[in-house]
Design an enzyme around this catalytic site. Structure first.
Site, PDB file in Angstrom:
ATOM      1  CD  GLU A 255      -1.274  -1.522   5.000  1.00 58.74           C
ATOM      2  OE1 GLU A 255      -0.692  -2.536   4.573  1.00 58.74           O
ATOM      3  OE2 GLU A 255      -1.154  -0.394   4.491  1.00 58.74           O
TER       4      GLU A 255
ATOM      5  CD  GLU B  44      -3.064   1.782   0.932  1.00 59.02           C
ATOM      6  OE1 GLU B  44      -2.795   2.450   1.938  1.00 59.02           O
ATOM      7  OE2 GLU B  44      -4.102   1.096   0.822  1.00 59.02           O
TER       8      GLU B  44
END
Ligand code: NAD
Length: 706
Positions: A125, A105
């Site tokens: 995740e 990210e």
């Protein structure tokens, strides 16, 4: 500082330096943020490079901070990413090794990404029951197209940057470099940074479309098909569905609205019991590799050659693990037919993997070249580890271990795969008990991830450290236990199965018990499980138990099935009926009649038992025995027990394992139910006294995590 800063020419270089994986904990976020500000404020600097020290860019968020104040303390990862994206000077992520989760990210918040050939990225995740929460669900689709991003975010798998670079129209990777070292990679990235120093406006992934090469209708079909597939494969997990929703938003909402949606969902998922359970298991799997009294720097005995004694079911399955890791392995058996069967079965396993496209022909050749079979016990002489997997009888183990002691080289590790025998006694057959250890593999040994490492009273620290390292090499989840009958997993299972039999005796059908616990989330109920494993195994163990543990109450209902020759799938009949060659369990009227006759003979009037009682009796039996194992020091941590049950016994991961589950329901409710069970005249009333550890936790208001 967990990120350093240096200036090379007109480029400012921020190096993430937070071993082992450059996790983006608070101190790293602070350092990036402040270095970034210095670079922006310095007029001499025209471009900024962010790179990882050592082997990788970044493994992402620091999971130890989850749920702590540090996780939300400023600067948040979102703030750092915003600072990169809004920098007036180009920020370039230099990705080598791995960029995962928050690391990816961060890279996607930069204006450019330069990647080193061989690097990988992942959005894992979902495996923790959450979704990427720092823009990942909104930027990745805008970088590689919604279809590919959906695949990555929902599955959480690792992708090769070389492959992603080939995607038509991708904007994730601006340059794929083939620099020969990290240092050369940093140098080459700085050259790239110089080349884009004057580019304006700066490119930002958030401005891209997520549609990729797909049409709207194709994408709609894709989202629908994902949801349908997940409703079958992930019904206990909310996160994968939310990942689909979030990626879909990249086509419906603008970037800022999409980010808002992602954040709300992220916060909600963090609070779900499923995510708490998965995060608990993630931490548990890491801690079970640590042995409190074996320091991490304990020297390792190198294991470069292995001998397995016993070419049966287990010896063969175990051997495949070592061959997969290209460790030369010799299987020894007293029976040539067993050796031939083992070789054929190993080759057959590889051939079926080739047929499924999971293995290359050359890999089969390389692995089979590591295999030797022999009738000569003397062939153990060069092995660094000799593993015994012969019949489960102490006299046979004695004969084999005495031979191993006489013939194995000095310093060789002598291991046994026994599932029930006393390994202290087995070690005493040798003059080197310090070299003896239990390696309890589970069947099928080439598939099951769990390995119980059983330390005896005398097992040397370096032997333990060595087998833990070996387990890692063959990709097993190793958990350490001390010696007792059944070690951790099977000793607890005995109490669970004993309850299953009592329940049938009192009024349940086997199918009802299976259905209830499968509804809780177990992969398979106890009756289907025993039909698969073979009812004769439990029968043999029970016969021994009736003699060894006369104080323990057992239901004889299971013996009845075995006496009828109903050994399970292998005889097309067990607790259920099976059509020849089929695995589908069909309720058996004959078994129901046998059970009814059994009750009549014992004077038991069947009562109706609901799913909640079924589940509670099975689960609390596991938990009570687990607590006893902790009390006795057989298991070192409650979380070790959870790892064993989730990886080896089909306990639902979304419940986090039996001990985590106990923490969630609370000891008050549990002990009250146990008190009720202890009044049941058909149950083992004495068993339901809460283990001393549970009583202590109840009194102190603590739980197994404490
Ligand atoms: P098996 O009967 O399939 O194989 C045993 C092999 O040992 C046979 O090939 C036999 O010829 C050989 N053997 C016997 N005595 C020998 C000797 N003196 N010298 C050389 N070879 C000899 O048994 P298995 O199911 O593979 O079990 C092996 C061990 O693994 C047992 O201790 C068992 O408790 C344990 N175990 C079994 C399972 C399982 O599910 N089968 C799971 C975990 C552990």
């Amino acid at each position: 500082m967990t990120a350093s800063y240096e200036v090379r020419g007109r480029v400012g270089i921020i190096s993430l330096n937070n071993p082992p994986v450059n996790g983006l904990g608070l101190s790293t976020r602070e350092a990036i943020y402040s270095h970034l500000r210095s670079a922006v404020e310095n007029e001499e600097i025209k471009a900024i490079v962010i790179v990882g020290a050592e082997k990788s860019f970044s493994g992402g968020a620091d999971i130890k901070e989850f749920g702590t104040p540090k996780a939300i303390q400023s600067p948040h990862l979102m703030t750092v990413i915003d600072a990169c994206e809004s920098s007036p000077k180009p920020v370039i992520a230099a990705v080598h090794g791995l960029a995962m989760g928050g690391g990816l990210e961060l890279a996607m918040g930069c204006h450019y990404r330069v990647m080193l050939s061989g690097a990988s990225i992942a959005m894992p995740e979902v495996k923790l029951g959450i979704l990427p929460g720092a823009g990942g669900t909104q930027r990745l689709p805008r970088a590689i197209g919604a279809a590919k991003a959906l695949e990555m975010i929902v599955a959480g798998g690792v992708e090769s940057c070389d492959d992603l670079f080939q995607i038509d129209g991708q904007t994730l990777i601006d340059r794929l470099l083939t620099s020969t070292s990290r240092e050369a990679f940093v140098h080459d990235t700085c050259e790239f940074a110089e080349s884009v120093a004057q580019v304006r406006p700066l490119p930002m992934l958030k401005n891209n479309s997520a549609r990729g090469a797909q049409s709207d209708s194709d994408l709609n079909l894709l989202f629908d098909s994902y949801r349908e597939k997940l409703s079958k494969t992930s019904k206990h997990f909310p996160a994968p569905f939310k990942c689909v929703d979030a990626v879909e938003k990249t086509l419906i909402l603008n970037f800022d609205e999409g980010i808002k949606f992602e954040r709300e969902v992220f916060v909600a998922l963090m609070q779900t019991p499923e995510s708490k359970a998965l995060r608990h298991l993630f931490a548990a799997q890491r801690s079970c590799t640590k042995i409190n009294d074996v320091p991490p720097n304990t020297p390792i005995r190198p294991v470069q050659a292995i001998a397995i004694v016993g070419a049966g079911t287990m010896g063969t399955g175990i051997c495949i693990n070592f061959l997969n890791a290209l460790i030369p392995t010799t299987i020894i058996d007293s029976n040539q037919a067993a050796l031939d069967r083992a070789r054929a079965s190993i080759k057959g396993t590889y051939e079926s993997q080739i047929a499924k496209g999971k293995l290359k022909e050359s890999e089969l050749t390389n692995r089979m070249q590591c295999l030797k079979t022999s009738l000569d016990f003397g062939d153990i002489e060069n092995a660094d580890l000799v593993l015994e997997a012969v019949f489960e009888e102490m006299s046979v183990k004695e004969e084999v271990f005495k031979k191993m002691d006489a013939l194995a080289k000095r310093g060789a590790i002598l291991a046994t795969n026994t599932s029930t025998l006393d390994i202290n006694t087995i070690a005493s057959f040798t003059k080197r008990p310090q070299d003896v250890v239990g390696l309890h593999f589970f069947s099928p040994a080439n598939i099951m991830r769990l390995l119980e490492v059983v330390r005896t009273d005398k097992t040397a620290n370096d032997v333990l450290a060595s087998v833990m390292a070996l387990a890692k090499k063959i990709q097993k989840t190793a958990v350490v236990a001390r010696v007792c009958d059944g070690f951790i997993g099977n000793r607890m299972l005995e109490q669970y199965v004993r309850q299953a039999y009592f329940l049938v005796e009192e009024g349940c059908t086997p199918h009802q018990v299976d259905q209830a616990i499968e509804g809780f989330g177990f992969a398979m109920g106890p009756f289907r499980m025993y039909d698969l494993a073979g009812n004769d195994i439990g029968w043999a163990i029970r016969k021994r138990r009736y003699k060894d543990k006369p104080h323990m109450k057992y239901s004889k209902v299971a013996d009845l099935i075995c006496e009828q020759g109903r050994m399970g799938q292998k005889s097309n009949a067990g607790w259920y009926d099976y059509a020849p060659g089929q695995r589908g369990a069909v309720v058996s009227p004959l078994v129901e009649r046998l059970i009814a006759d059994f009750r009549k003979e014992k004077g038991i009037t069947a009562r109706s038992i609901d799913d909640s009682e079924i589940c509670n009796r099975l689960l609390y039996a596991l938990i009570n025995e687990g607590a006893q194992l902790l009390e006795e020091g057989i298991a070192a941590r409650a979380s070790d027990i959870d790892v064993i049950y989730v990886t080896g016994y089909g306990f639902p991961a979304h419940k986090g394992g039996p001990m985590h589950y106990a923490n969630q329901i609370g000891f008050k409710a549990m002990t009250q139910s146990m008190k009720g069970f202890s009044q049941n005249p058909f149950d083992d009333q004495a068993f339901w006294t809460p283990a001393p550890m549970i009583q202590k936790l109840l009194a102190s208001g603590k739980n197994f995590d404490d």
